[in-house]
Structures are given as C-alpha cells and as structure tokens.
Design a protein around this motif. Sequence first.
Motif, mmCIF file in Angstrom:
data_model
loop_
_atom_site.group_PDB
_atom_site.id
_atom_site.type_symbol
_atom_site.label_atom_id
_atom_site.label_comp_id
_atom_site.label_asym_id
_atom_site.label_seq_id
_atom_site.Cartn_x
_atom_site.Cartn_y
_atom_site.Cartn_z
ATOM 1 N N SER A 52 0.809 -1.219 0.000
ATOM 2 C CA SER A 52 0.000 0.000 0.000
ATOM 3 C C SER A 52 0.846 1.274 0.000
ATOM 4 C CB SER A 52 -0.917 0.007 1.222
ATOM 5 O OG SER A 52 -0.159 0.011 2.421
ATOM 6 N N LEU A 53 2.170 1.137 0.070
ATOM 7 C CA LEU A 53 3.034 2.315 0.155
ATOM 8 C C LEU A 53 3.132 3.034 -1.194
ATOM 9 C CD1 LEU A 53 6.037 0.932 2.249
ATOM 10 C CD2 LEU A 53 4.095 2.285 3.059
ATOM 11 N N ASP A 54 3.230 4.342 -1.123
ATOM 12 C CA ASP A 54 3.476 5.180 -2.294
ATOM 13 C C ASP A 54 4.988 5.323 -2.429
ATOM 14 O OD1 ASP A 54 3.503 6.969 -4.361
ATOM 15 O OD2 ASP A 54 2.849 8.690 -3.155
ATOM 16 N N LEU A 55 5.570 4.492 -3.284
ATOM 17 C CA LEU A 55 7.020 4.467 -3.446
ATOM 18 C C LEU A 55 7.391 4.756 -4.896
ATOM 19 C CD1 LEU A 55 7.807 1.218 -1.400
ATOM 20 C CD2 LEU A 55 8.422 3.566 -0.742
ATOM 21 N N PRO A 56 8.553 5.335 -5.132
ATOM 22 C CA PRO A 56 9.002 5.523 -6.516
ATOM 23 C C PRO A 56 9.379 4.170 -7.119
ATOM 24 C CG PRO A 56 10.744 6.100 -4.972
ATOM 25 C CD PRO A 56 9.519 5.836 -4.141
ATOM 26 N N SER B 134 9.301 0.575 -8.622
ATOM 27 C CA SER B 134 8.462 -0.621 -8.714
ATOM 28 C C SER B 134 8.475 -1.425 -7.420
ATOM 29 C CB SER B 134 8.956 -1.515 -9.857
ATOM 30 O OG SER B 134 9.047 -0.805 -11.067
ATOM 31 N N ARG B 135 7.369 -2.159 -7.221
ATOM 32 C CA ARG B 135 7.248 -3.066 -6.087
ATOM 33 C C ARG B 135 7.080 -4.488 -6.629
ATOM 34 N NH1 ARG B 135 2.099 -0.292 -4.057
ATOM 35 N NH2 ARG B 135 2.134 0.163 -6.295
ATOM 36 N N TYR C 259 -3.869 -4.960 -5.627
ATOM 37 C CA TYR C 259 -2.725 -4.108 -5.978
ATOM 38 C C TYR C 259 -2.265 -4.441 -7.412
ATOM 39 C CZ TYR C 259 -2.677 -3.364 -0.941
ATOM 40 O OH TYR C 259 -3.026 -3.062 0.343
ATOM 41 N N GLY D 37 -0.871 -2.709 -9.550
ATOM 42 C CA GLY D 37 0.389 -2.081 -9.932
ATOM 43 C C GLY D 37 1.615 -2.792 -9.397
ATOM 44 N N ARG E 192 7.468 3.398 4.906
ATOM 45 C CA ARG E 192 7.834 4.133 3.692
ATOM 46 C C ARG E 192 9.140 4.896 3.899
ATOM 47 N NH1 ARG E 192 7.408 9.161 1.267
ATOM 48 N NH2 ARG E 192 7.089 9.060 -1.022
#
Length: 357
Positions: free
Chosen positions: A202-206, A208-209, A225, A227, A298
């Motif tokens: 759920s983190l907004d990270l630059p 890719s996850r 998720y 993305g 994060r």
Amino acid sequence: MTRITIVSDAWYPQVNGVVRSIENTNRELERMGVEVAMITPADFRSLPCPTYPEIRLSVALPGQIAAVMEQHQPAYVHIATEGPLGMLARRWCLRHHMPFTTSYHTRFPEYVAARFPIPQSWLYAYMRWFHNAGGACMVATQSLETDLLSHGFRNLKRWSRGIDATLFHPRPQTPAPLGLPRPLFMTVGRVAVEKNLDAFLSLDLPGSRVVVGDGPARADLQAAYPGVHFTGAKFGEELAALYAEADVFVFPSKTDTFGNTIIESLASGVPVAAFPVMGPVDILGDHPQAGALGDDLRAACLAALDCSREAARALALTYSWEAASRQFLDNVLEANKARASTRFFRIPLPARLKPRA
C-alpha cells in the motif's frame, strides 16, 4: 556415530524458513559425522490445513510414530514443530523417558489468532506446555528469548541461522529488471496474511514493487494491488538472481521470529527496510549502514536506498550454517546430558528402544 531423529510437521513441498533451516542444518550435521533421520508428513497420510492448504497436517497414529522411532533407534530426538507429528513424538519421548529438545520457529499464537478468534493466552499456554517438557527449547534471537521468558518458557537456548553466501551474492544489475523501472523494492516469502504484506504494497514508493513467492493470499493481493508485480515462487539460482536485482528488500512482517530472507537479501548486497520488531532488530539493530528500521515503513524504504550494499554483504557473511549447526548440536548434547542426570531419565528404556550412540 551420533544418531539424531528430527521430527518436523514442516517439510517439502512447503517452502519456508523452518524447512530451509532444518535442511541446511542437516547438511552441516552430516559433515560433522552426525547421522540424521527425519520424520515428516512425507511419511504419512496427510490433509490440507484449513485456510492454508499448502501446509499438510499428518494423520498418524501413536503406534506408527513408535514404529518409526524403533526403526531409527535415535540417541537424541529433536522436535522442530508443535503440529500433529510433534505432539506424537513428544508423547513417545515422555512415555519412554527419552530426553528431547524442541525449537520455536513460528509465532504460532499470533499466526493462529490472525485467522481464528482464539485468545492468544490459550495458545501460549499450549506452547508453554509443549516446549517446557523438553530439555531445551531453541530460539534464533535474543528478542525471541526475552519474549518467551515473559510468557513462562524455560530452558531456552540459542540456535542462530546461516546463509549460503555462494548462492546468494552481489551481481551486476540490469537497467530495468523484469521490465520494471528502478528503484526496485522487493519482498520474498510466503504470500500469507501473517506476513503483513499490505503494509508494503500500500506504500506510495518511486519505481516498482515486486513480490516473489506464493501462498493463500496471492490472488486477493494481486487483485487489490494491480500495480505490483508478482513473480510467483522462485528457487535456487533464479531466486538468487532476483534478489540481487533489488535496490531495497522490504520485510513488512511483524510476527517472524528471525527472517531468513533478510540475510539472503543482505548476502546479495541488498539493504533491508523493516519495522523495528523481533528479527529485523536482532539482525540490523547494530548495523544501520546495512538497512533501515522504522515504524514508518515508507520512510525506512527510502532511507534504505542510501544504505551500503557492501555493508549489507559484510553483515550477511557473519552468519554461517556451520556455526549455527554446531550451536544446534551443542544444545542437543548439553540438554540431553543435563536431563539424563535427573531421576526422571534414570528409568531405563526397554531393551528394544535403547538408543544407540
């Protein structure tokens, strides 16, 4: 030759820290001249565990365990898990006055409570009853030992973990691993509710996850998720190559007792981001250059981008399966020697059950 029988409800085809720890320990013990026999679900009919079908629960009878024990004729018994086979092996050892040791791999009360409305106090009572009957209960870290002492556990001994530093090692990175933009934030392990993966996904990270692994929660998390890139389970060289591509390894679990994947990532030269809880604190607490810990995951992920890949590798190299396995063997020998000197264990075994050294 020293003969040890290890009883584990966790075994192949399961892929988890318990299986890997026992497998690596067995390999080192055999190099030390110890003969190891395994009792696992592979030896019996089994059923899928409710809510977690990948785990098989053995359907064995006391007589079947007794027959296998008589066949193995162990000098020492180690019970690795608290499941059906562990229970039957414990019963056999107590009935025949055979000293045994146990190990605490999984925070069973927390795992069960995450799935069923059962009070943790009841579950800890069961775990205390199970483990305190043995000559020693082995734990991986100081944090776990302190926690279990507060719950009334006794005879705790340290059994650390190791790393295959030949398989897991730094490698040249590609510009867009898996076709994804960097930075690459990766986690590896069972995709299950107790791993707290939502906290990472759920983190907004630059960048890719990536999630490497499989498990009962995978379908739901992939739908939630879209993305995030899910690779499924990977093994051996393919897994090691994926580790080395990561810029940060994210360990969101708050219930693991150690975290073998942490040192696998460190050995690959990948800094770690995690919550400041049991396992990550024990491994990374004194080594901030190899990873970042924080209640804000994060912020920890972003801070880990600036950590040293060289420091990560150097920290991993302090973990050796040879040293950990020697620790295991010393615990078994010392605990059995101590218990054998008590009145309880002076009662002789029947001739057909006497262990052979």
